[in-house]
Design an enzyme around this catalytic site. Sequence first.
Site, short mmCIF file in Angstrom:
data_model
loop_
_atom_site.label_atom_id
_atom_site.label_comp_id
_atom_site.label_asym_id
_atom_site.label_seq_id
_atom_site.Cartn_x
_atom_site.Cartn_y
_atom_site.Cartn_z
NE ARG A 45 0.27 1.46 3.40
CZ ARG A 45 1.10 2.40 3.72
NH1 ARG A 45 2.36 1.96 3.75
NH2 ARG A 45 0.83 3.78 3.73
N GLY A 46 0.19 2.38 -0.15
CA GLY A 46 1.07 3.78 -0.14
C GLY A 46 1.15 3.79 -1.74
CB ALA A 47 0.33 7.02 -3.83
CD GLN A 195 -3.40 2.44 6.77
OE1 GLN A 195 -3.75 2.93 7.84
NE2 GLN A 195 -3.79 2.27 5.58
CG ASP A 236 -3.12 8.22 -1.46
OD1 ASP A 236 -3.21 8.94 -0.59
OD2 ASP A 236 -2.74 6.98 -1.76
CG ASN A 246 -2.13 11.61 2.40
OD1 ASN A 246 -1.94 10.62 1.78
ND2 ASN A 246 -2.02 11.84 3.84
CE LYS A 247 -5.29 5.55 4.46
NZ LYS A 247 -6.21 4.72 3.55
O1 MRU Z 1 -4.55 3.17 2.10
P1 MRU Z 1 -3.13 3.54 2.03
O2 MRU Z 1 -2.28 2.78 3.05
O3 MRU Z 1 -2.60 2.87 0.73
O4 MRU Z 1 -2.81 5.02 2.29
C1 MRU Z 1 -1.61 5.50 1.95
C2 MRU Z 1 -1.53 6.83 2.15
O5 MRU Z 1 -2.50 7.56 2.06
C3 MRU Z 1 -0.12 7.63 2.03
O6 MRU Z 1 -0.09 8.69 2.95
C4 MRU Z 1 0.09 8.24 0.54
O7 MRU Z 1 -0.35 6.92 -0.31
C5 MRU Z 1 1.42 8.60 0.35
S1 MRU Z 1 2.56 7.32 0.31
C6 MRU Z 1 3.95 7.66 -0.07
#
Ligand code: MRU
Length: 345
Positions: A45-47, A195, A236, A246-247
């Site tokens: 996970r994470g963009a 997270q 994201d 973002n999250k």
């Molecule tokens: O649902 P997730 O854990 O994939 O969400 C991740 C986030 O919101 C991060 O802040 C975002 O992807 C940036 S990661 C460098």
Amino acid sequence: METMRWLEEGCLELLDQTELPAKITYLKCRDYLDVAVAIKRLAVRGAPAIGAAAAYGLTLGAMKLNAPKKEEFISGVQAIARELSATRPTAVNLRWALDRMIKKLHIDKGEDINTLRAILLEEANLICQEDVETNRRIGRHGQALIPNGARILTHCNAGALATAGYGTALGVIRAAREAGKNISVVADETRPLLQGARLTAWEMLREHIPVTLITDNMAGYLMATQKVDLIIVGADRIAANGDVANKIGTYSLAVLAKAHNLPFYVAAPTSTIDMSLASGAEIPIEERDQAEITHLAGKPVAPLGVKAWNPAFDVTPNHLVTGIITEKGAVYPAYRENLEKLINI
Ligand code: MRU
């Protein structure tokens, strides 16, 4: 700790982030569907990390694709890319990485199918390598904005785990440390999937960066009692006007930061900027299973049958964002104009 690694035998290993911090286990993905499932259930996970994983997923799909004619092969790979792209709708890096892979197929028209497969693998490796370099550059630009002694609040995990390595928001924190700054971190736990607690706190502890964990609802009091100097989060997707997805919970932090006159920074690679969207209102927001709210680690924390709402992201309007830190430098308002200039550098 590697988020993902490609094995010579033709298989992708993903660090299963759903098991952290209790266990360090790698999932073996031998097929693109394994990667699609891993992305959906947040094993990766994470963009930027899901973009890189999807690029390897497409490579796996291409390796198994039985299409004797080149046109059939290319349209088969395109269909797999569409499937991978649909796994998570908000982070634009997923589509960005897959588009970049598909473009390689069109450029190299003269090649045979096996050569195209090798080209895809090479491109996936490149996406991964470049991501780490990009994050280091984000770190260098971002750390210049961090005063010595700063206490930094971050949300979710925008660290090495959310990328191919080093991280974006946590990359800035790492770079500030590498520059000899005496900084400390406050990690929001980030309900519903934790997270911040499971991943950010873990990353910081492993590197001996001082970190304090809080629950999400403590951020206002943290700011009101002057226990934090600035906020840095990842992204994201960033729309052309600087609105940031973002999250979930990021928007609340940005509003609080404004109310307490604290800088609110977003650290992200330019691959997260989607110039095709005029504003954040157009960013698709993923809604996830209600069970992520009603249950914690598989145990019910709400009465059986209660309805829950589970948007995974929110949109922070540009006027709440102090600056966007990218690998090409930091951008400030007016975002519409300045992001356009940045993209064209
Ligand atoms: O649902 P997730 O854990 O994939 O969400 C991740 C986030 O919101 C991060 O802040 C975002 O992807 C940036 S990661 C460098």
